[in-house]
Write an enzyme that holds these catalytic residues in place. Structure first.
Site, PDB file in Angstrom:
ATOM      1  N   GLY A  35      35.176   9.471  -9.491  1.00 10.35           N
ATOM      2  CA  GLY A  35      33.861   9.034  -9.935  1.00 10.35           C
ATOM      3  C   GLY A  35      32.998  10.220 -10.308  1.00 10.35           C
ATOM      4  O   GLY A  35      33.218  11.342  -9.818  1.00 10.35           O
ATOM      5  N   GLN A  68      25.429  14.812 -12.017  1.00 11.20           N
ATOM      6  CA  GLN A  68      26.425  15.840 -11.691  1.00 11.20           C
ATOM      7  C   GLN A  68      26.754  16.714 -12.895  1.00 11.20           C
ATOM      8  O   GLN A  68      27.332  17.784 -12.732  1.00 11.20           O
ATOM      9  CB  GLN A  68      27.712  15.203 -11.155  1.00 11.20           C
ATOM     10  N   CYS A 105      33.475  14.962  -2.897  1.00 10.86           N
ATOM     11  CA  CYS A 105      32.612  14.906  -4.083  1.00 10.86           C
ATOM     12  C   CYS A 105      32.940  16.089  -4.984  1.00 10.86           C
ATOM     13  O   CYS A 105      33.132  17.208  -4.492  1.00 10.86           O
ATOM     14  CB  CYS A 105      31.151  14.967  -3.641  1.00 10.86           C
ATOM     15  N   LEU A 106      32.965  15.852  -6.290  1.00 12.19           N
ATOM     16  CA  LEU A 106      33.256  16.939  -7.230  1.00 12.19           C
ATOM     17  C   LEU A 106      32.162  18.006  -7.192  1.00 12.19           C
ATOM     18  O   LEU A 106      32.388  19.133  -7.619  1.00 12.19           O
ATOM     19  CB  LEU A 106      33.402  16.390  -8.653  1.00 12.19           C
ATOM     20  N   HIS A 127      28.916   5.634  -3.364  1.00 14.46           N
ATOM     21  CA  HIS A 127      28.788   7.092  -3.471  1.00 14.46           C
ATOM     22  C   HIS A 127      28.074   7.469  -4.772  1.00 14.46           C
ATOM     23  O   HIS A 127      27.144   8.288  -4.777  1.00 14.46           O
ATOM     24  CB  HIS A 127      30.195   7.714  -3.417  1.00 14.46           C
ATOM     25  N   GLU A 128      28.494   6.852  -5.873  1.00 18.40           N
ATOM     26  CA  GLU A 128      27.911   7.205  -7.177  1.00 18.40           C
ATOM     27  C   GLU A 128      26.482   6.685  -7.314  1.00 18.40           C
ATOM     28  O   GLU A 128      25.632   7.353  -7.913  1.00 18.40           O
ATOM     29  CB  GLU A 128      28.788   6.690  -8.321  1.00 18.40           C
ATOM     30  N   HIS A 138      24.139   9.060  -5.898  1.00 21.44           N
ATOM     31  CA  HIS A 138      23.840  10.210  -6.768  1.00 21.44           C
ATOM     32  C   HIS A 138      22.635   9.913  -7.676  1.00 21.44           C
ATOM     33  O   HIS A 138      21.853  10.806  -7.989  1.00 21.44           O
ATOM     34  CB  HIS A 138      25.048  10.537  -7.661  1.00 21.44           C
TER      35      HIS A 138
HETATM   36 ZN    ZN Z   1      29.740  12.775  -5.638  1.00 15.49          ZN
END
Ligand code: ZN
Length: 174
Positions: free
Chosen positions: A46, A51, A91-92, A133-134, A137
């Site tokens: 995701g 991000q 998380c990226l 999670h997204e 963000h």
């Molecule tokens: Zn993340």
């Protein structure tokens, strides 16, 4: 294919609430495509627009093993949530680390696709976790806020292997 730079935790763009998309434009469609490319390239499941430094309510997700089921959520809204799941999350924007997070096991959301067509979606387990999670963000919230206990390191080798496997799968598909 255009990759965008993924912001790392500490970047102020990751701490701000995002604005709704009012109209889909060619520029935003390109952003969606770039976000998908960037997510697949990084081996993630995701990615949210902040991000990559864009404060818009856009999310891309793909939790499929093959990496061929992209889900695009524009202006997503959580309608219902139920149950509980506790598991590892990463998380990226925080490479090499992971933590244990409890999320709803089931969610129902409303969102728009890349053509601004409204739809509703119900999701369980990993997809429900990825959605929560997204969506966080988009409010400027990193998952570390929800972590139970300490963050732990996930070896880069481990992550790299995973990424290479995913890349192999994509190559085979093409
Ligand atoms: Zn993340």
């Amino acid at each position: 294919m255009a990759l965008r730079q993924i912001r790392i935790m500490g970047d102020e763009k990751l701490e701000k609430a995002c604005r709704p998309v009012e109209k889909m434009t060619p520029k935003l469609k390109q952003l969606v495509q770039d976000m998908l490319d960037t997510m697949y390239d990084a081996g993630g499941v995701g990615l949210a627009a902040p991000q990559v430094g864009i404060l818009k309510r856009i999310v891309v997700i793909d939790v499929s093993e093959e990496g061929n089921e992209p889900l695009i959520l524009v202006n997503p809204a959580l309608l219902e949530q139920s149950g509980e799941q506790t598991g590892q999350e990463g998380c990226l924007s925080l490479p090499g680390q992971a933590g244990i997070v409890t999320r709803p096991n089931h969610v129902k959301i409303r969102a728009y696709d890349e053509d601004m067509k409204e739809f509703e979606l119900e999701a369980d387990e990993l997809l429900a976790r990825a959605i929560c999670h997204e969506l966080d963000h988009l409010e400027g919230i990193m998952y570390v806020r929800h972590v139970e206990g300490e963050l732990f390191e996930v070896s880069e080798e481990e992550q790299q292997e995973e990424t290479e496997e995913q890349q192999d799968r994509r190559k085979r598909k093409k």
